[in-house]
Design a protein around this motif. Sequence first.
Motif, PDB file in Angstrom:
ATOM      1  N   LEU A  37      38.918  39.598  53.500  1.00  0.00           N
ATOM      2  CA  LEU A  37      38.192  38.796  52.524  1.00  0.00           C
ATOM      3  C   LEU A  37      36.767  38.606  53.023  1.00  0.00           C
ATOM      4  N   SER A  38      35.805  38.829  52.168  1.00  0.00           N
ATOM      5  CA  SER A  38      34.403  38.724  52.555  1.00  0.00           C
ATOM      6  C   SER A  38      33.972  37.265  52.611  1.00  0.00           C
ATOM      7  N   GLN A  39      33.255  36.911  53.658  1.00  0.00           N
ATOM      8  CA  GLN A  39      32.689  35.566  53.767  1.00  0.00           C
ATOM      9  C   GLN A  39      31.257  35.525  53.245  1.00  0.00           C
ATOM     10  N   ASP A  40      30.592  36.691  53.225  1.00  0.00           N
ATOM     11  CA  ASP A  40      29.202  36.759  52.781  1.00  0.00           C
ATOM     12  C   ASP A  40      29.080  36.944  51.279  1.00  0.00           C
ATOM     13  N   ILE A  44      34.724  33.726  44.263  1.00  0.00           N
ATOM     14  CA  ILE A  44      35.882  32.835  44.238  1.00  0.00           C
ATOM     15  C   ILE A  44      36.574  32.857  45.595  1.00  0.00           C
ATOM     16  N   GLY A  45      37.205  33.983  45.919  1.00  0.00           N
ATOM     17  CA  GLY A  45      37.951  34.054  47.163  1.00  0.00           C
ATOM     18  C   GLY A  45      37.476  35.123  48.124  1.00  0.00           C
ATOM     19  N   GLY A  46      36.553  35.970  47.722  1.00  0.00           N
ATOM     20  CA  GLY A  46      36.049  37.029  48.579  1.00  0.00           C
ATOM     21  C   GLY A  46      36.819  38.331  48.483  1.00  0.00           C
ATOM     22  N   VAL A  47      37.755  38.426  47.519  1.00  0.00           N
ATOM     23  CA  VAL A  47      38.571  39.627  47.376  1.00  0.00           C
ATOM     24  C   VAL A  47      37.719  40.818  46.955  1.00  0.00           C
ATOM     25  N   CYS A  48      36.927  40.665  45.919  1.00  0.00           N
ATOM     26  CA  CYS A  48      36.106  41.777  45.427  1.00  0.00           C
ATOM     27  C   CYS A  48      35.056  42.192  46.457  1.00  0.00           C
ATOM     28  N   ARG A  63      33.854  43.821  40.927  1.00  0.00           N
ATOM     29  CA  ARG A  63      34.104  42.641  40.077  1.00  0.00           C
ATOM     30  C   ARG A  63      34.257  43.038  38.612  1.00  0.00           C
ATOM     31  N   LEU A  64      33.430  43.952  38.156  1.00  0.00           N
ATOM     32  CA  LEU A  64      33.513  44.418  36.774  1.00  0.00           C
ATOM     33  C   LEU A  64      34.853  45.097  36.513  1.00  0.00           C
ATOM     34  N   ALA A  65      35.296  45.931  37.430  1.00  0.00           N
ATOM     35  CA  ALA A  65      36.597  46.594  37.278  1.00  0.00           C
ATOM     36  C   ALA A  65      37.731  45.578  37.290  1.00  0.00           C
ATOM     37  N   TRP A  66      37.614  44.557  38.121  1.00  0.00           N
ATOM     38  CA  TRP A  66      38.658  43.543  38.203  1.00  0.00           C
ATOM     39  C   TRP A  66      38.728  42.714  36.919  1.00  0.00           C
ATOM     40  N   VAL A  67      37.582  42.397  36.338  1.00  0.00           N
ATOM     41  CA  VAL A  67      37.562  41.661  35.071  1.00  0.00           C
ATOM     42  C   VAL A  67      38.163  42.510  33.960  1.00  0.00           C
ATOM     43  N   TRP A  75      46.899  41.989  34.408  1.00  0.00           N
ATOM     44  CA  TRP A  75      47.289  42.336  35.764  1.00  0.00           C
ATOM     45  C   TRP A  75      46.174  42.076  36.772  1.00  0.00           C
ATOM     46  N   GLY A  76      44.953  41.985  36.330  1.00  0.00           N
ATOM     47  CA  GLY A  76      43.851  41.706  37.248  1.00  0.00           C
ATOM     48  C   GLY A  76      43.945  40.324  37.853  1.00  0.00           C
ATOM     49  N   VAL A  77      44.388  39.335  37.067  1.00  0.00           N
ATOM     50  CA  VAL A  77      44.521  37.965  37.565  1.00  0.00           C
ATOM     51  C   VAL A  77      45.643  37.897  38.596  1.00  0.00           C
ATOM     52  N   ILE A  78      46.765  38.506  38.276  1.00  0.00           N
ATOM     53  CA  ILE A  78      47.902  38.501  39.202  1.00  0.00           C
ATOM     54  C   ILE A  78      47.547  39.261  40.477  1.00  0.00           C
ATOM     55  N   GLY A  79      46.905  40.413  40.327  1.00  0.00           N
ATOM     56  CA  GLY A  79      46.501  41.202  41.485  1.00  0.00           C
ATOM     57  C   GLY A  79      45.516  40.472  42.368  1.00  0.00           C
ATOM     58  N   TYR A  80      44.568  39.765  41.755  1.00  0.00           N
ATOM     59  CA  TYR A  80      43.580  39.004  42.524  1.00  0.00           C
ATOM     60  C   TYR A  80      44.260  37.911  43.332  1.00  0.00           C
ATOM     61  N   LEU A  81      45.173  37.178  42.701  1.00  0.00           N
ATOM     62  CA  LEU A  81      45.865  36.104  43.405  1.00  0.00           C
ATOM     63  C   LEU A  81      46.721  36.633  44.548  1.00  0.00           C
ATOM     64  N   VAL A  82      47.415  37.734  44.319  1.00  0.00           N
ATOM     65  CA  VAL A  82      48.229  38.337  45.381  1.00  0.00           C
ATOM     66  C   VAL A  82      47.335  38.820  46.525  1.00  0.00           C
ATOM     67  N   ALA A  83      46.231  39.477  46.191  1.00  0.00           N
ATOM     68  CA  ALA A  83      45.313  39.961  47.222  1.00  0.00           C
ATOM     69  C   ALA A  83      44.711  38.795  48.003  1.00  0.00           C
ATOM     70  N   TRP A  84      44.385  37.713  47.330  1.00  0.00           N
ATOM     71  CA  TRP A  84      43.809  36.531  47.972  1.00  0.00           C
ATOM     72  C   TRP A  84      44.792  35.934  48.974  1.00  0.00           C
TER      73      TRP A  84
END
Length: 110
Positions: A37-40, A44-48, A63-67, A75-84
């Motif tokens: 996860l990116s800190q810079d 939201i969580g640094g996943v993208c 970010r555009l692809a995830w949206v 599936w982008g919301v679920i994938g983001y939460l799982v990745a986070w």
Amino acid sequence: MFCPQCGREQAGKVNFCCHCGASMAGASSGPRPRLMLSQDDKKIGGVCGGFAKYFGVDATLVRLAWVMLALLGGWGVIGYLVAWLIIPAEKQEEKASSAAASRPATVPSS
């Protein structure tokens, strides 16, 4: 950087081996960076930002692809939460070492 053909070390990043002339395109200059996860570069969580740094692309494109994934099926919301939850956070010492590795080496003047 080592030549994949003759195995000799090259000074800096080169396109062709100075000794045997082999292409250095397939040679890697070191271990692949870890997915973190990116800190810079986080919104939201640094996943993208973490995926962008891992694949070497712009974070805005990720970010555009995830949206688009989120809007087209959800599936982008679920994938983001799982990745986070699964991807580890970038630590300060790893961030400092990756920044030092990306800086060009300075040549002392004589």
